[in-house]
Motif scaffolding. Structure first.
Motif, PDB file in Angstrom:
ATOM      1  N   GLY A 123      33.699  31.388   6.063  1.00 16.19           N
ATOM      2  CA  GLY A 123      33.817  31.532   7.502  1.00 16.19           C
ATOM      3  C   GLY A 123      33.129  32.809   7.938  1.00 16.19           C
ATOM      4  N   GLU A 124      32.770  32.892   9.210  1.00 21.24           N
ATOM      5  CA  GLU A 124      32.043  34.064   9.703  1.00 21.24           C
ATOM      6  C   GLU A 124      32.858  35.351   9.612  1.00 21.24           C
ATOM      7  N   ASP A 125      34.177  35.248   9.578  1.00 25.88           N
ATOM      8  CA  ASP A 125      35.016  36.441   9.542  1.00 25.88           C
ATOM      9  C   ASP A 125      35.437  36.832   8.132  1.00 25.88           C
ATOM     10  N   PHE A 126      34.845  36.232   7.112  1.00 22.53           N
ATOM     11  CA  PHE A 126      35.244  36.510   5.730  1.00 22.53           C
ATOM     12  C   PHE A 126      34.890  37.942   5.342  1.00 22.53           C
ATOM     13  N   THR A 127      35.850  38.624   4.712  1.00 24.71           N
ATOM     14  CA  THR A 127      35.623  39.967   4.171  1.00 24.71           C
ATOM     15  C   THR A 127      36.043  39.999   2.713  1.00 24.71           C
ATOM     16  N   PHE A 128      35.478  40.929   1.970  1.00 22.34           N
ATOM     17  CA  PHE A 128      35.756  40.983   0.535  1.00 22.34           C
ATOM     18  C   PHE A 128      35.427  42.371   0.009  1.00 22.34           C
ATOM     19  N   GLY A 129      35.833  42.627  -1.232  1.00 19.79           N
ATOM     20  CA  GLY A 129      35.527  43.905  -1.862  1.00 19.79           C
ATOM     21  C   GLY A 129      36.537  44.976  -1.490  1.00 19.79           C
ATOM     22  N   LYS A 130      36.502  46.064  -2.205  1.00 15.35           N
ATOM     23  CA  LYS A 130      37.446  47.167  -2.023  1.00 15.35           C
ATOM     24  C   LYS A 130      37.469  47.626  -0.571  1.00 15.35           C
ATOM     25  N   GLY A 131      38.685  47.704  -0.019  1.00 15.11           N
ATOM     26  CA  GLY A 131      38.827  48.123   1.369  1.00 15.11           C
ATOM     27  C   GLY A 131      38.229  47.163   2.371  1.00 15.11           C
ATOM     28  N   ARG A 132      38.037  45.909   1.983  1.00 15.18           N
ATOM     29  CA  ARG A 132      37.413  44.893   2.846  1.00 15.18           C
ATOM     30  C   ARG A 132      36.068  45.391   3.356  1.00 15.18           C
ATOM     31  N   SER A 133      35.332  46.041   2.454  1.00 19.87           N
ATOM     32  CA  SER A 133      34.058  46.656   2.841  1.00 19.87           C
ATOM     33  C   SER A 133      32.902  45.681   2.874  1.00 19.87           C
ATOM     34  N   GLY A 134      33.098  44.475   2.371  1.00 28.51           N
ATOM     35  CA  GLY A 134      32.038  43.476   2.411  1.00 28.51           C
ATOM     36  C   GLY A 134      32.270  42.463   3.517  1.00 28.51           C
ATOM     37  N   ASN A 135      31.198  41.998   4.139  1.00 29.02           N
ATOM     38  CA  ASN A 135      31.270  40.942   5.155  1.00 29.02           C
ATOM     39  C   ASN A 135      30.189  39.912   4.864  1.00 29.02           C
ATOM     40  N   VAL A 136      29.998  38.962   5.761  1.00 26.13           N
ATOM     41  CA  VAL A 136      29.062  37.879   5.463  1.00 26.13           C
ATOM     42  C   VAL A 136      27.621  38.377   5.395  1.00 26.13           C
ATOM     43  N   ALA A 137      27.289  39.412   6.159  1.00 29.14           N
ATOM     44  CA  ALA A 137      25.924  39.961   6.082  1.00 29.14           C
ATOM     45  C   ALA A 137      25.691  40.609   4.729  1.00 29.14           C
ATOM     46  N   ILE A 138      26.674  41.345   4.247  1.00 31.46           N
ATOM     47  CA  ILE A 138      26.555  41.979   2.935  1.00 31.46           C
ATOM     48  C   ILE A 138      26.551  40.927   1.830  1.00 31.46           C
ATOM     49  N   LEU A 139      27.377  39.893   1.992  1.00 32.08           N
ATOM     50  CA  LEU A 139      27.385  38.796   1.019  1.00 32.08           C
ATOM     51  C   LEU A 139      25.996  38.167   0.927  1.00 32.08           C
ATOM     52  N   SER A 140      25.375  37.934   2.067  1.00 29.67           N
ATOM     53  CA  SER A 140      24.044  37.343   2.086  1.00 29.67           C
ATOM     54  C   SER A 140      23.020  38.260   1.429  1.00 29.67           C
ATOM     55  N   GLU A 141      23.105  39.557   1.714  1.00 26.87           N
ATOM     56  CA  GLU A 141      22.131  40.514   1.171  1.00 26.87           C
ATOM     57  C   GLU A 141      22.262  40.640  -0.341  1.00 26.87           C
ATOM     58  N   ILE A 142      23.502  40.766  -0.825  1.00 28.66           N
ATOM     59  CA  ILE A 142      23.707  40.877  -2.276  1.00 28.66           C
ATOM     60  C   ILE A 142      23.324  39.575  -2.955  1.00 28.66           C
ATOM     61  N   GLY A 143      23.746  38.458  -2.357  1.00 28.03           N
ATOM     62  CA  GLY A 143      23.426  37.165  -2.945  1.00 28.03           C
ATOM     63  C   GLY A 143      21.941  36.952  -3.092  1.00 28.03           C
ATOM     64  N   ALA A 144      21.172  37.339  -2.079  1.00 27.65           N
ATOM     65  CA  ALA A 144      19.720  37.151  -2.121  1.00 27.65           C
ATOM     66  C   ALA A 144      19.102  37.901  -3.288  1.00 27.65           C
TER      67      ALA A 144
END
Length: 313
Positions: A123-144
């Motif tokens: 979902g667009e509001d998904f967060t992850f990582g320590k302190g909820r520091s990751g979001n969908v933009a970061i997920l996309s960047e790391i994934g790429a």
């Protein structure tokens, strides 16, 4: 559908798959859109589809004393994911180790290393990582950087705004199971094993199947029209009390269900109870006769309600 845990890499035949990622508690219309997009992508690309969920819920980890709030058990979610068409459910155990992962570690170690994900849908509001520091933009960047593609699905909304687990919880605590069912696309269900009770009900002609509420959100206390789903697939109508039984001492929080025209023993059997409609609040009665008279009226009302409502498959 296969059930997997994150303590080991997923089997080879499920690697390179599409992963729908989220908590998915309740598996409401918004969650269904995320998983549906993952399944559509998997079918279009010939890849297996895994639905990844967290257990315990992150809120339970960070706030262990929080009141019960769950809308679905892990077992219920597994069944819902299977019905949606997923090939596997992957459970990420949410503990101190997972909570301390950086967004980079979460993606490289868990999503790619353990899950073997080629494409992730959230979902667009998904967060992850320590302190909820990751979001969908970061997920996309790391994934790429790791050759993993991503997609973020926007909220599903109605005239009251985005559909969410919070709205469903609010509806249930306000005594509106019909609104909860509309958002869920099915009635709210409490699953549990029928336990032995005080057996008072049978002495007044209302034997009940008793279920502990366990970690479920507490709906508004009171009397409900309900349907029970038995292990053999039968669906039967009834009336239920959710609450503490104020007429009896000591108070005991339970879901107590009386099934109409049913005389079989259900002790130690797993059943699911669907809350269809709220009838009235809990009340304390001065005598068993007064309680019985009110239960007669409650059951008549429940039968009236259920006669106008068809079971959901």
């Amino acid at each position: 559908m296969e059930r997997l845990t994150c303590d080991r890499p997923v089997p080879a035949h499920l690697r390179g798959g599409v992963v729908a990622l989220g908590n998915f508690d309740g598996f409401h219309r918004g969650h269904q859109a995320v998983v549906g997009a993952a399944i559509a992508h998997g079918r279009a690309t010939g890849r297996p589809v895994l639905v990844a969920s967290f257990d315990p819920h992150p809120v339970r980890f960070f706030r262990p004393d929080a009141p019960p709030f769950r809308l679905t058990t892990l077992e219920q979610r597994a069944g819902l994911f299977a019905e949606a068409g997923a090939d596997a459910m992957l459970v990420f155990r949410f503990d101190g180790t997972l909570a301390s992962l950086t967004p980079e570690e979460f993606v490289s170690d868990l999503l790619i290393g353990r899950a073997g994900a080629a494409h992730v849908v959230t979902g667009e509001d998904f967060t992850f990582g320590k302190g909820r520091s990751g979001n969908v933009a970061i997920l996309s960047e790391i994934g790429a950087r790791h050759g993993m593609t991503t997609a973020a699905i926007g909220p599903v909304s109605d005239d009251k705004g985005p559909i969410s687990s919070s709205r469903i919880r609010a509806a249930l605590t306000e005594g509106d199971p019909q609104e909860a069912a509309r958002l869920l696309t099915r009635p709210f269900r409490i699953a549990g094993t029928v336990q032995h009770g005080d057996k008072v009900g049978r002495t007044i002609g209302y034997p009940t199947a008793n279920i502990a509420l366990d970690r479920y959100l507490r709906p508004r206390y009171g009397i409900y029209a309900v349907r029970g789903r038995l292990p053999d697939g039968r669906v039967i109508d009834g009336a239920a009390n959710v609450g503490i039984r104020p007429t009896f001492d000591p108070p005991k929080e339970l879901l107590e269900v009386f099934f109409f025209d049913f005389a079989e023993s259900l002790y130690d059997q797993p059943i699911e109870i669907e809350l269809i409609a709220y009838i009235r609040p809990e009340a304390k009665f001065d005598s068993l006769e007064a309680l019985t008279a009110q239960m007669d009226r409650d059951c008549a009302e429940a039968k009236r309600i259920l006669a106008a409502s068809s079971p959901v498959a």
